[in-house]
Design an enzyme around this catalytic site. Sequence first.
Site, PDB file in Angstrom:
ATOM      1  N   THR A 133      24.859 -31.521  67.338  1.00 51.32           N
ATOM      2  CA  THR A 133      26.033 -32.395  67.361  1.00 51.32           C
ATOM      3  C   THR A 133      25.671 -33.849  67.069  1.00 51.32           C
ATOM      4  OG1 THR A 133      27.696 -33.312  68.867  1.00 51.32           O
ATOM      5  CG2 THR A 133      25.688 -32.517  69.883  1.00 51.32           C
ATOM      6  N   ASP A 134      26.663 -34.619  66.616  1.00 47.55           N
ATOM      7  CA  ASP A 134      26.448 -36.065  66.405  1.00 47.55           C
ATOM      8  C   ASP A 134      26.332 -36.809  67.741  1.00 47.55           C
ATOM      9  OD1 ASP A 134      29.127 -35.922  67.230  1.00 47.55           O
ATOM     10  OD2 ASP A 134      29.936 -37.039  65.531  1.00 47.55           O
ATOM     11  N   GLU A 135      26.751 -36.144  68.854  1.00 51.20           N
ATOM     12  CA  GLU A 135      26.762 -36.857  70.144  1.00 51.20           C
ATOM     13  C   GLU A 135      25.357 -37.203  70.634  1.00 51.20           C
ATOM     14  OE1 GLU A 135      29.422 -35.542  73.140  1.00 51.20           O
ATOM     15  OE2 GLU A 135      30.973 -34.968  71.713  1.00 51.20           O
ATOM     16  N   TYR A 159      26.333 -33.116  78.554  1.00 47.77           N
ATOM     17  CA  TYR A 159      26.373 -32.249  77.364  1.00 47.77           C
ATOM     18  C   TYR A 159      25.461 -32.785  76.265  1.00 47.77           C
ATOM     19  CZ  TYR A 159      27.954 -30.625  72.795  1.00 47.77           C
ATOM     20  OH  TYR A 159      27.980 -30.158  71.503  1.00 47.77           O
ATOM     21  N   LYS A 163      22.017 -31.224  74.582  1.00 51.91           N
ATOM     22  CA  LYS A 163      21.875 -30.897  73.156  1.00 51.91           C
ATOM     23  C   LYS A 163      20.704 -31.686  72.556  1.00 51.91           C
ATOM     24  CE  LYS A 163      24.072 -28.615  70.799  1.00 51.91           C
ATOM     25  NZ  LYS A 163      23.966 -27.164  70.459  1.00 51.91           N
ATOM     26  N   PRO A 214      47.801 -35.407  77.212  1.00 46.85           N
ATOM     27  CA  PRO A 214      46.982 -36.377  77.963  1.00 46.85           C
ATOM     28  C   PRO A 214      46.033 -37.162  77.051  1.00 46.85           C
ATOM     29  CG  PRO A 214      46.134 -34.136  78.283  1.00 46.85           C
ATOM     30  CD  PRO A 214      47.318 -34.020  77.375  1.00 46.85           C
TER      31      PRO A 214
HETATM   32  P1  NAD Z   1      32.150 -22.775  72.003  1.00 41.63           P
HETATM   33  O1  NAD Z   1      32.039 -23.269  73.399  1.00 41.63           O
HETATM   34  O2  NAD Z   1      33.487 -22.516  71.418  1.00 41.63           O
HETATM   35  O3  NAD Z   1      31.320 -21.414  71.832  1.00 41.63           O
HETATM   36  C1  NAD Z   1      30.061 -21.232  72.393  1.00 41.63           C
HETATM   37  C2  NAD Z   1      29.702 -19.742  72.314  1.00 41.63           C
HETATM   38  O4  NAD Z   1      28.375 -19.583  72.860  1.00 41.63           O
HETATM   39  C3  NAD Z   1      30.626 -18.852  73.153  1.00 41.63           C
HETATM   40  O5  NAD Z   1      30.972 -17.712  72.408  1.00 41.63           O
HETATM   41  C4  NAD Z   1      29.780 -18.475  74.363  1.00 41.63           C
HETATM   42  O6  NAD Z   1      30.113 -17.213  74.902  1.00 41.63           O
HETATM   43  C5  NAD Z   1      28.381 -18.479  73.766  1.00 41.63           C
HETATM   44  N1  NAD Z   1      27.331 -18.722  74.773  1.00 41.63           N
HETATM   45  C6  NAD Z   1      27.326 -19.680  75.738  1.00 41.63           C
HETATM   46  N2  NAD Z   1      26.192 -19.581  76.476  1.00 41.63           N
HETATM   47  C7  NAD Z   1      25.466 -18.561  75.936  1.00 41.63           C
HETATM   48  C8  NAD Z   1      24.210 -17.987  76.235  1.00 41.63           C
HETATM   49  N3  NAD Z   1      23.457 -18.445  77.258  1.00 41.63           N
HETATM   50  N4  NAD Z   1      23.762 -16.972  75.483  1.00 41.63           N
HETATM   51  C9  NAD Z   1      24.522 -16.469  74.464  1.00 41.63           C
HETATM   52  N5  NAD Z   1      25.739 -16.973  74.134  1.00 41.63           N
HETATM   53  C10 NAD Z   1      26.200 -18.008  74.865  1.00 41.63           C
HETATM   54  O7  NAD Z   1      31.320 -23.812  71.131  1.00 41.63           O
HETATM   55  P2  NAD Z   1      31.579 -24.306  69.639  1.00 41.63           P
HETATM   56  O8  NAD Z   1      32.522 -25.437  69.658  1.00 41.63           O
HETATM   57  O9  NAD Z   1      31.835 -23.128  68.789  1.00 41.63           O
HETATM   58  O10 NAD Z   1      30.139 -24.910  69.313  1.00 41.63           O
HETATM   59  C11 NAD Z   1      29.114 -24.084  68.733  1.00 41.63           C
HETATM   60  C12 NAD Z   1      27.876 -24.938  68.547  1.00 41.63           C
HETATM   61  O11 NAD Z   1      28.167 -26.046  67.690  1.00 41.63           O
HETATM   62  C13 NAD Z   1      27.345 -25.564  69.849  1.00 41.63           C
HETATM   63  O12 NAD Z   1      25.948 -25.534  69.791  1.00 41.63           O
HETATM   64  C14 NAD Z   1      27.873 -26.989  69.807  1.00 41.63           C
HETATM   65  O13 NAD Z   1      27.016 -27.852  70.522  1.00 41.63           O
HETATM   66  C15 NAD Z   1      27.830 -27.271  68.321  1.00 41.63           C
HETATM   67  N6  NAD Z   1      28.802 -28.276  67.821  1.00 41.63           N
HETATM   68  C16 NAD Z   1      30.126 -28.179  68.143  1.00 41.63           C
HETATM   69  C17 NAD Z   1      31.039 -29.093  67.593  1.00 41.63           C
HETATM   70  C18 NAD Z   1      32.514 -29.017  67.892  1.00 41.63           C
HETATM   71  O14 NAD Z   1      33.264 -29.907  67.474  1.00 41.63           O
HETATM   72  N7  NAD Z   1      32.998 -27.979  68.569  1.00 41.63           N
HETATM   73  C19 NAD Z   1      30.576 -30.091  66.740  1.00 41.63           C
HETATM   74  C20 NAD Z   1      29.210 -30.162  66.449  1.00 41.63           C
HETATM   75  C21 NAD Z   1      28.337 -29.228  66.984  1.00 41.63           C
HETATM   76  O1  DAU Z   2      31.209 -34.847  68.192  1.00 43.90           O
HETATM   77  C1  DAU Z   2      30.958 -33.475  68.237  1.00 43.90           C
HETATM   78  C2  DAU Z   2      31.418 -32.939  69.576  1.00 43.90           C
HETATM   79  O2  DAU Z   2      32.843 -32.915  69.525  1.00 43.90           O
HETATM   80  C3  DAU Z   2      30.866 -31.554  69.902  1.00 43.90           C
HETATM   81  O3  DAU Z   2      29.459 -31.643  70.016  1.00 43.90           O
HETATM   82  C4  DAU Z   2      31.473 -31.022  71.210  1.00 43.90           C
HETATM   83  O4  DAU Z   2      31.025 -29.711  71.441  1.00 43.90           O
HETATM   84  C5  DAU Z   2      32.983 -31.025  71.051  1.00 43.90           C
HETATM   85  O5  DAU Z   2      33.581 -30.609  72.257  1.00 43.90           O
HETATM   86  C6  DAU Z   2      33.485 -32.424  70.673  1.00 43.90           C
HETATM   87  O6  DAU Z   2      33.289 -33.349  71.776  1.00 43.90           O
HETATM   88  P1  DAU Z   2      34.406 -34.438  72.157  1.00 43.90           P
HETATM   89  O7  DAU Z   2      34.222 -34.850  73.542  1.00 43.90           O
HETATM   90  O8  DAU Z   2      34.476 -35.503  71.097  1.00 43.90           O
HETATM   91  O9  DAU Z   2      35.718 -33.501  71.953  1.00 43.90           O
HETATM   92  P2  DAU Z   2      37.072 -33.346  72.831  1.00 43.90           P
HETATM   93  O10 DAU Z   2      38.003 -32.536  72.005  1.00 43.90           O
HETATM   94  O11 DAU Z   2      36.786 -32.919  74.211  1.00 43.90           O
HETATM   95  O12 DAU Z   2      37.612 -34.845  72.865  1.00 43.90           O
HETATM   96  C7  DAU Z   2      37.895 -35.555  71.661  1.00 43.90           C
HETATM   97  C8  DAU Z   2      38.323 -36.961  72.070  1.00 43.90           C
HETATM   98  O13 DAU Z   2      39.599 -36.880  72.698  1.00 43.90           O
HETATM   99  C9  DAU Z   2      37.385 -37.618  73.076  1.00 43.90           C
HETATM  100  O14 DAU Z   2      37.324 -39.001  72.791  1.00 43.90           O
HETATM  101  C10 DAU Z   2      38.075 -37.378  74.411  1.00 43.90           C
HETATM  102  C11 DAU Z   2      39.544 -37.385  74.041  1.00 43.90           C
HETATM  103  N1  DAU Z   2      40.422 -36.515  74.870  1.00 43.90           N
HETATM  104  C12 DAU Z   2      40.044 -35.221  75.077  1.00 43.90           C
HETATM  105  C13 DAU Z   2      40.818 -34.381  75.860  1.00 43.90           C
HETATM  106  C14 DAU Z   2      40.401 -32.946  76.113  1.00 43.90           C
HETATM  107  C15 DAU Z   2      41.602 -37.019  75.402  1.00 43.90           C
HETATM  108  O15 DAU Z   2      41.946 -38.195  75.167  1.00 43.90           O
HETATM  109  N2  DAU Z   2      42.383 -36.180  76.164  1.00 43.90           N
HETATM  110  C16 DAU Z   2      42.033 -34.888  76.436  1.00 43.90           C
HETATM  111  O16 DAU Z   2      42.772 -34.199  77.178  1.00 43.90           O
END
Ligand code: NAD
Ligand code: DAU
Length: 353
Positions: A133-135, A159, A163, A214
């Site tokens: 992730t970029d975080e 988180y 990562k 929210p």
């Molecule tokens: P998600 O939470 O939707 O899915 C995670 C999956 O991993 C689930 O299916 C869960 O059952 C499985 N899992 C969790 N713990 C496990 C374990 N110990 N062993 C096997 N499986 C396990 O997550 P996502 O949003 O699909 O993210 C996938 C990957 O991409 C993550 O590594 C996340 O850090 C990264 N990522 C997410 C975003 C985003 O915006 N969602 C952006 C950049 C990177």
């Molecule tokens: O940047 C990549 C990341 O993006 C991934 O690595 C994470 O797995 C993914 O969850 C996401 O993280 P964020 O914290 O940016 O995503 P989220 O959707 O939780 O929140 C997006 C923005 O919106 C953040 O600034 C928090 C805000 N937010 C979120 C929720 C759930 C709100 O204002 N209200 C809300 O209820």
Amino acid sequence: MTVLVTGCAGFIGSNFIHTWFAASDEKIVNLDKLTYAGNLSNLAAFKNDPRHVFVQGDIGDAALVARLLSEHQPRAVLNFAAESHVDRSIHGPADFIHTNIVGTFHLLESVRAYWTNLGDQDKANFRFLHVSTDEVYGSLSASDAPFAETNAFEPNSPYSASKASSDHLVRAWHHTYGLPVLTTNCSNNYGPYHFPEKLIPLVIHNALAGKPLPIYGDGQQVRDWLYVQDHCRAIMRVLEAGRVGETYNIGGWNEKPNLDVVRTLCAVLDELQPRADGQSYAEQITFVKDRPGHDKRYAIDARKIERELGWKPQETFESGIAKTVRWYLDHQDWVQGVTSGSYRQWLSTQYGG
Ligand code: NAD
Ligand code: DAU
């Protein structure tokens, strides 16, 4: 040929399987623990498809992973599995340490043992691709340049710290043991099968349910948004042609303040499914307590992957958001399925009554 992919019952992983099989018949062994975020209905299309082998299990289960590697002899392992929600990491960091750090460590060790015993050609061709992730780069001010691959890691939440730790482990397993790794660091994804704890699906879900939308703090935090299938195509491209040991930042050049994202969602919903009372969904916007340690701004400099691998996003923010809202409107049964039981408990923990 086979690849072993972890975490593919989640949001990005399941989209990855859809994107992969649209382009290839190569078998995927999908190892997923099925936590609250894993949902096999995301993969219903591949239930009886011999190209998809689903195994329920933990990436940290060394015996299971060793067996899968030996049985299926994959040419690559892609690690999507993680605990992924920042707010959950604030309420309970333990699972994030367990899966994202310790789990990745065990997975790396299992893969190293398998890779060490491959023949010379298979060893040279093997890849371990870690999805991150970029975080990990921390937070930017309004005037800072976007995150480049050379930025130092400055993670701020449990988180992102977990990562960042996993990225460091992957880097070290390459540097020390020569494991052929690739790491991708992507910005915020959105699209189908996104669990409604994250901003975009939560807002769509709450809007349609007549509930508050929210906004944490003043809603001026900036994220870069990328349509999930563009992320999946980037991962496939990195697997195919990325340079071993390198990291690739992936982003959409779509920086938006959260409030703008929510207003855009309301406008699309107003058009596609107007409220019965003729008012805009924007009436439901509600400012709530800010996230502790909330990162102000993320932005990605994606020039390396564009230059070296010729990848570019296919969706604009406008086209991707319109597709996403339409998908949620057309898949209310999926939403009902994932918003029962433990989901309600989460809403009450995070947002109170
Ligand atoms: P998600 O939470 O939707 O899915 C995670 C999956 O991993 C689930 O299916 C869960 O059952 C499985 N899992 C969790 N713990 C496990 C374990 N110990 N062993 C096997 N499986 C396990 O997550 P996502 O949003 O699909 O993210 C996938 C990957 O991409 C993550 O590594 C996340 O850090 C990264 N990522 C997410 C975003 C985003 O915006 N969602 C952006 C950049 C990177
Ligand atoms: O940047 C990549 C990341 O993006 C991934 O690595 C994470 O797995 C993914 O969850 C996401 O993280 P964020 O914290 O940016 O995503 P989220 O959707 O939780 O929140 C997006 C923005 O919106 C953040 O600034 C928090 C805000 N937010 C979120 C929720 C759930 C709100 O204002 N209200 C809300 O209820």
